[in-house]
Design an enzyme around this catalytic site. Structure first.
Site, mmCIF file in Angstrom:
data_model
loop_
_atom_site.group_PDB
_atom_site.id
_atom_site.type_symbol
_atom_site.label_atom_id
_atom_site.label_comp_id
_atom_site.label_asym_id
_atom_site.label_seq_id
_atom_site.Cartn_x
_atom_site.Cartn_y
_atom_site.Cartn_z
ATOM 1 N N ASP A 1 6.870 2.516 6.263
ATOM 2 C CA ASP A 1 6.698 1.929 4.934
ATOM 3 C C ASP A 1 6.817 2.979 3.830
ATOM 4 O O ASP A 1 7.489 2.764 2.820
ATOM 5 C CB ASP A 1 5.347 1.225 4.831
ATOM 6 C CG ASP A 1 5.293 -0.075 5.624
ATOM 7 O OD1 ASP A 1 6.174 -0.275 6.478
ATOM 8 O OD2 ASP A 1 4.373 -0.876 5.391
ATOM 9 N N SER B 1 0.833 -1.211 0.000
ATOM 10 C CA SER B 1 0.000 0.000 0.000
ATOM 11 C C SER B 1 0.863 1.255 0.000
ATOM 12 O O SER B 1 0.535 2.249 -0.654
ATOM 13 C CB SER B 1 -0.950 0.001 1.205
ATOM 14 O OG SER B 1 -0.246 0.136 2.427
#
Length: 397
Positions: A205, A147
């Protein structure tokens, strides 16, 4: 200035060391995987916006006047320093026909796109009518930063399209990267997309997707490592589903129950992360083969610690056993309880041994990739630099 087409990519991520311990204030090392998400943004003549994500089954389009009216209807201003408000997300869900509690990847990907498109155009200038196509080498829901790679690509492409950042690719160059200031802006907007998808992400991330290489994370502070080597690995997905929330809670319960036993384990994992950081930073200047046995031992010790903490699983034990039978060293990456594992490959590892390990892992029902860690962050591509596979995926439909 971009003209008709922009192609960007961003890497996935893996946790090298520090899983679970990072929740309790210890150091974690996150590394960029050389498995990437690619996004092509093209200017289109019609007054519309189309986004296609075939990997999660998304094909959506909207006319620009409707999107502009939606943007004007927001009560709160868009700001990359503030979390998207519940009111904003509710309006986007209603506009896109997404159910209130929907958590499927296709719903969250659509929601993140709408928020980022509207927010970036409101803050930095209108994004023209565009067609966006996304293709990824990363599996979704495997803890590999899929994502974040998506939101980093979106941020880079949309910011380029509205002129907020440059288009640094020069004629004849295969790839280019943005300035540090521009990368920081990409990272901030990618984090907003991650907030839409995950609620309260750590920011690791999207930072890995933006800067690549390796990052040190501790108590909310993210520090990129200055120089790290590209290390070859096997990445294996056991395909065993797990709940990160349940696993984190289980580790916490064990620490509370046996603090005198578990706190030294946390301290040891912290020391492993710091020792690994020292080795990685030393390797580019002195690429000695003597570093690899150290990295392998750190893998082995940390894997035992993670089992002690309750993050292990029979599938991961099997993964480690299979690779050990071929002289390789593995550990889980991420929350554990199934999910993925990484196996270090020395430069002199026999290709036959690697192929045999991959064959045996696949025979267990696992999915396996031969890839690298320490990959570059978000990148702008020329068409000539893309592989045949990527070009085919991004070809005209």
């Amino acid at each position: 200035m971009w003209e008709r087409s922009v192609v960007v990519s961003a890497p996935g991520k893996a946790i090298l060391h520090g899983e679970h311990a990072v929740v309790h204030g210890k150091v974690a090392l996150a590394v960029a995987l050389d498995l990437r998400t690619f996004l092509r943004l093209r200017r289109c003549g019609e007054r519309g916006v189309c986004v296609r994500l075939p990997g999660v089954g998304v094909v959506r389009s909207w006319d620009v006047p409707s999107l502009q009216a939606l943007r004007r209807g927001f009560a709160a201003d868009f700001d990359e320093s503030k979390s998207p408000s519940a009111e904003q997300l509710d309006m986007l869900k209603e506009f896109a026909g997404i159910a209130a509690g929907a958590s499927a990847p296709e719903s969250l990907a659509t929601l993140a796109f709408l928020y980022m498109y509207l927010a970036i155009s409101a803050k930095h200038g209108d994004v023209p009518s565009v067609d966006i196509l996304v293709w990824s080498e990363l599996p979704t829901g495997a803890g590999l930063g899929s994502s974040a790679a998506y939101t980093v690509c979106l941020a880079a492409a949309l910011l380029t399209a509205c002129g907020a950042i440059s288009c640094p690719l020069k004629e004849g160059e295969p790839t280019a990267r943005w300035t540090e200031e521009e990368l920081a802006l990409i990272n901030r907007w990618a984090f907003q997309g991650e907030r839409v998808i995950h609620g309260s992400p750590s920011g690791v991330d999207n930072a890995v997707g933006t800067w690549g290489g390796a990052l040190r994370y501790q108590s909310g502070k993210i520090t990129p490592l200055k120089r790290v080597p590209m290390l070859k690995i096997l990445l294996t997905n056991t395909k065993v589903p797990r709940s990160t929330k349940v696993l984190v809670a289980g580790v916490k319960e064990k620490i509370l129950k046996f603090p005198a036993i578990m706190n030294p384990v946390l301290d040891s994992i912290d020391a492993i992360s710091q020792e690994c950081q020292s080795v990685l930073e030393a390797m580019p200047a002195n690429p000695s083969p003597e570093y690899y046995p150290v990295l392998e031992e750190l893998f082995d010790i940390n894997q035992h610690h993670l089992n002690v903490m309750g993050a292990g699983h029979p599938s991961l034990d099997r993964l480690c056993g299979v690779t050990a039978s071929h002289g390789l060293h593995s550990k889980l990456t991420g929350a554990g309880g199934g999910g993925c594992g990484i196996t270090l490959l020395r430069p002199d590892t026999s290709p036959l041994a690697v192929e045999a390990a991959k064959r045996d892992l696949c025979a267990c029902g696992f999915e396996c990739w031969e890839t690298s860690i320490g990959a570059s962050g978000v990148t702008l591509h020329s068409s000539s630099s893309l592989s045949t596979q990527v070009l085919h995926a991004l070809a005209e439909s």
